[in-house]
Design an enzyme around this catalytic site. Sequence first.
Site, PDB file in Angstrom:
ATOM      1  N   ASP A 134      -0.798  -6.221  -3.737  1.00 16.79           N
ATOM      2  CA  ASP A 134      -2.040  -6.319  -2.967  1.00 16.79           C
ATOM      3  C   ASP A 134      -2.402  -7.788  -2.783  1.00 16.79           C
ATOM      4  O   ASP A 134      -2.334  -8.577  -3.737  1.00 16.79           O
ATOM      5  CB  ASP A 134      -3.197  -5.611  -3.690  1.00 16.79           C
ATOM      6  CG  ASP A 134      -3.315  -4.142  -3.308  1.00 16.79           C
ATOM      7  OD1 ASP A 134      -2.357  -3.600  -2.732  1.00 16.79           O
ATOM      8  OD2 ASP A 134      -4.362  -3.533  -3.616  1.00 16.79           O
ATOM      9  N   ASP A 136      -1.684  -2.126  -9.488  1.00 19.80           N
ATOM     10  CA  ASP A 136      -0.550  -2.568  -8.677  1.00 19.80           C
ATOM     11  C   ASP A 136       0.385  -3.405  -9.553  1.00 19.80           C
ATOM     12  O   ASP A 136      -0.027  -3.953 -10.574  1.00 19.80           O
ATOM     13  CB  ASP A 136      -1.041  -3.426  -7.508  1.00 19.80           C
ATOM     14  CG  ASP A 136      -2.129  -2.731  -6.704  1.00 19.80           C
ATOM     15  OD1 ASP A 136      -1.866  -1.618  -6.220  1.00 19.80           O
ATOM     16  OD2 ASP A 136      -3.234  -3.296  -6.568  1.00 19.80           O
ATOM     17  N   ARG A 178       3.419   0.579   4.684  1.00 24.26           N
ATOM     18  CA  ARG A 178       2.746  -0.676   4.328  1.00 24.26           C
ATOM     19  C   ARG A 178       3.740  -1.783   3.980  1.00 24.26           C
ATOM     20  O   ARG A 178       3.827  -2.228   2.831  1.00 24.26           O
ATOM     21  CB  ARG A 178       1.773  -0.467   3.159  1.00 24.26           C
ATOM     22  CG  ARG A 178       0.675   0.533   3.457  1.00 24.26           C
ATOM     23  CD  ARG A 178      -0.325   0.615   2.316  1.00 24.26           C
ATOM     24  NE  ARG A 178      -1.360   1.603   2.585  1.00 24.26           N
ATOM     25  CZ  ARG A 178      -2.364   1.886   1.771  1.00 24.26           C
ATOM     26  NH1 ARG A 178      -2.470   1.241   0.611  1.00 24.26           N
ATOM     27  NH2 ARG A 178      -3.263   2.794   2.090  1.00 24.26           N
TER      28      ARG A 178
END
EC number: 4.2.2.2
Length: 385
Positions: free
Chosen positions: A207, A164, A260
Amino acid sequence: MKNTRVRSIGTKSLLAAVVTAALMATSAYAAVETDAATTGWATQNGGTTGGAKAAKAVEVKNISDFKKALNGTDSSAKIIKVTGPIDISGGKAYTSFDDQKARSQISIPSNTTIIGVGSNGKFTNGSLVIKGVKNVILRNLYIETPVDVAPHYESGDGWNAEWDAAVIDNSTNVWVDHVTISDGSFTDDKYTTKDGEKYVQHDGALDIKKGSDYVTISYSRFELHDKTILIGHSDSNGSQDSGKLRVTFHNNVFDRVTERAPRVRFGSIHAYNNVYLGDVKHSVYPYLYSFGLGTSGSILSESNSFTLSNLKSIDGKNPECSIVKQFNSKVFSDKGSLVNGSTTTKLDTCGLTAYKPTLPYKYSAQTMTSSLATSINNNAGYGKL
């Protein structure tokens, strides 16, 4: 003689004005370097100050200097000013999963502020990892989502990527402000196919997981990405996550992101005065949903703006219901948000369970209008601090 003297005085005055302006700008930026979080969950648990107590700031413009400034796991207060674009790979391409894992993951220690100068604070080809630490601030940065050179294949799910752009893992008191995260130079339309399936090389933008807590994301921009922000990584991690993963999002922009924004398990999310821009029919990043309600997740939405083209009814529900996707939770409330310019109460018809938390911090959710949405869009992201 008099004219020469006048010109001399004028030149000196101009130089003095330039020097004064430069000193004022330097002084103002020095104040920004030591800012503490003043909004949201990051103000709790003693607050989030980053490296404010550092004796002086350190300037970096390459990966070698950046690593030296971080000084491994040293938790003494530090302010790191990024004055030039940093290629985390050091210009050497990753050759395997193990090579990328070893060189692309940059750990940030406790009590650190990383702040870009002007529009120069850029990171490519790697991840900023806030893991097992506390009191970290990321401000005025551009982070391009890393490209996995060796995705793994999962039967039934196809090719999946690791890495990420930024990770908050088992950490507390983190403030992310005026940060832009984008697929940038490698957008998803550049994917190839392998064994007949799309060779996916991007994972998440951000995240937040494994018991992380007291986080504020403000004035940031998430753009051109698919699976954007995941809060809570697994349905089976409740023992660590329950009662934590408290995150505030405000004055952010989510522009052409598929899903998301965020998706949450176990956590409690407060999202106000954010702007969401998308199109269900976008050729590269087709809009699916904004808020994802996973296991034991809950979201309070206030005065957000959704400008979404080609919304359609799903399972006979009102088209606006697609903004909130119910996985294993229905705990969600909204008040004062606009959908395509109109005040919506239709989210109340989507089979959701009202969420009315008692928040420990003060905040002011401005009444959402088209002009406010434009202002938020114009002022979010790096280079705007």
